[in-house]
Design a protein around this motif. Sequence first.
Motif, PDB file in Angstrom:
ATOM      1  N   TYR A   1      15.708   8.346   1.808  1.00 53.38           N
ATOM      2  CA  TYR A   1      15.019   7.558   0.786  1.00 53.38           C
ATOM      3  C   TYR A   1      13.603   8.102   0.531  1.00 53.38           C
ATOM      4  N   ALA A   2      13.343   9.352   0.943  1.00 52.54           N
ATOM      5  CA  ALA A   2      11.995   9.935   0.834  1.00 52.54           C
ATOM      6  C   ALA A   2      10.957   8.961   1.364  1.00 52.54           C
ATOM      7  N   GLY A   3      11.299   8.328   2.489  1.00 49.40           N
ATOM      8  CA  GLY A   3      10.427   7.285   3.016  1.00 49.40           C
ATOM      9  C   GLY A   3       9.839   7.623   4.371  1.00 49.40           C
ATOM     10  N   ASP A   4       8.591   7.221   4.576  1.00 54.42           N
ATOM     11  CA  ASP A   4       8.087   7.183   5.940  1.00 54.42           C
ATOM     12  C   ASP A   4       7.215   5.962   6.132  1.00 54.42           C
ATOM     13  N   THR A   5       7.270   5.432   7.345  1.00 50.42           N
ATOM     14  CA  THR A   5       6.539   4.221   7.699  1.00 50.42           C
ATOM     15  C   THR A   5       5.629   4.536   8.873  1.00 50.42           C
ATOM     16  N   HIS A   6       4.363   4.168   8.723  1.00 52.37           N
ATOM     17  CA  HIS A   6       3.393   4.358   9.799  1.00 52.37           C
ATOM     18  C   HIS A   6       3.028   2.988  10.358  1.00 52.37           C
ATOM     19  N   VAL A   7       3.056   2.869  11.665  1.00 48.82           N
ATOM     20  CA  VAL A   7       2.606   1.646  12.317  1.00 48.82           C
ATOM     21  C   VAL A   7       1.349   2.014  13.105  1.00 48.82           C
ATOM     22  N   LYS A   8       0.257   1.329  12.787  1.00 45.04           N
ATOM     23  CA  LYS A   8      -0.997   1.590  13.485  1.00 45.04           C
ATOM     24  C   LYS A   8      -1.506   0.283  14.078  1.00 45.04           C
ATOM     25  N   ALA A   9      -2.196   0.387  15.179  1.00 44.04           N
ATOM     26  CA  ALA A   9      -2.794  -0.801  15.783  1.00 44.04           C
ATOM     27  C   ALA A   9      -4.184  -0.431  16.253  1.00 44.04           C
TER      28      ALA A   9
END
Lengths: 299, 299
Positions: free
Chosen positions: A47-55
């Motif tokens: 899906y040409a997707g990327d997800t970044h999780v930052k804390a």
Amino acid sequence: MKVFGLEEISAAAKPAVVFDAMRAALIAHAEGRTSVPAPMVLEFPQYAGDTHVKAGHIAGTPYFAVKVASTFGSVNNGLVLAVDATTGQPAAVLADEGKLTAWRTAAAGALITDAMTPSGIDEVAVLGTGEQALLQVLWLRELRPVNRVKVWGRRPEAVERLCAALAIEGVHATPDGLTGAPCVITTTAAREPLPLEAFWAAVHITGVGTDMPGKGELPHEVFARALVATDDHAQCLHHGDFGNAVRAGVINEDADISVGAVLRDGRPSGEHSRSVADLTGVGATDAGVAAAVLSQLVR
Amino acid sequence: MKVFGLEEISAAAKPAVVFDAMRAALIAHAEGRTSVPAPMVLEFPQYAGDTHVKAGHIAGTPYFAVKVASTFGSVNNGLVLAVDATTGQPAAVLADEGKLTAWRTAAAGALITDAMTPSGIDEVAVLGTGEQALLQVLWLRELRPVNRVKVWGRRPEAVERLCAALAIEGVHATPDGLTGAPCVITTTAAREPLPLEAFWAAVHITGVGTDMPGKGELPHEVFARALVATDDHAQCLHHGDFGNAVRAGVINEDADISVGAVLRDGRPSGEHSRSVADLTGVGATDAGVAAAVLSQLVR
């Protein structure tokens, strides 16, 4: 637990609020007063997707933040969760559809571009044509005059659209970004370096697009003998343009100073070819901005 | 974006739903069909707090999960965010106050304890007296008879409280956990190994308490010549009891098999001193359980 939507968040996240929170967060981070675990990335290539999780957390502040920011195709989305740092209890969801990330990135870029670019320079080249390209210019204009913008992008229709959007905001913009400018801002998701010629005239370069391993937008050569500021040394070394240049042997891995120190103390003097700011995005700044916006929302 | 509270979640997260989701997620993880970035930990020592952020996705499923789970003192809290894996759009917040983590940990422990403990054994020693100590027994009892529980903990009043809580649930429990049992379950936040004598009678040991660097509850000796199953090889090597035993030189780092493979294929035969399951908690199982509960909630 409260959920705030984009409309409320937009009203609360005035540039002055975001600039103040961002400056304080970057300085706190430079002074070691933040706690920032390494970010997580999930990729969805189909899906040409990327997800970044930052804390992140700024010591002594009431909330820490966990941020989920996704880009699928050209669509950004996400939210920020504010958690009480004394109890672990979720305090609020800022359902910002990715806008707080866009604004804090714009604020960080504008702050360091303004701090490192000699005063009097009012001509900017923007490489990239997405949301950040527009925001970097508009937020920089909150800090100093920007009288001419030169735009470059791979797709002529996108260049045209950005020039038109800037014109609506009263900014004189032309599609000749490849000829460069004294101040260059790069906002692409490039995995190969951008055309070197766009950087020949650069006194200062701010790169905001490279935020994960595999990406890289700045030609390694621009780092040669440059004054380099990074928003997080380890992170920029790991997956920023700075790290790419270090691995290419163009600059030493201990050659950078921190963005926060520049914002606190000003640009240091010295003999350099140019200055380069490499921003990869720091979770503690999400915490700082989320806390500032949340305190506006619950007033 | 929908927010579901604990009451709705409790009604939807029936043991059968959680067991099915957990078994499928652990098997998917063993087969490499999951995407699980390294978890993040934030520590708040002044409040005896730590927060774990985990994320995960099972290939081909509609949602990925980002979970925030905090323990401050003895209080658990948190939530699970379900995100559409085709668009990056946040779909729902499961404001579970940490309960989904408690249940999925209970389900994972019960599944592997049941799969690795020879049938006919109905006596369990539980080391630790917190919420997981109770849940591990109650969820195991959903899978096989548990007719006698021996409890050990550092604080006698907590041991008494757990025995009373088990009695209310119809489980015969006594405060003599230190004498051990054929099946031992450890549920502590220990940073030093638990008393070795509690493990002498153990045919099978399941450890669920060690979930971050610096923790360690199982004496290294129990791993000697044991059949070891880990929920995630790299993670258990990095910060599980398995890793602690490897670093102590008691077992080789490639000696483990995966919990998912045991759940799929049964316990392999072979000459072993005992079996040990080391569970550190895998983000993909949060995704699996969140998706299963969410699909119940939106039915």
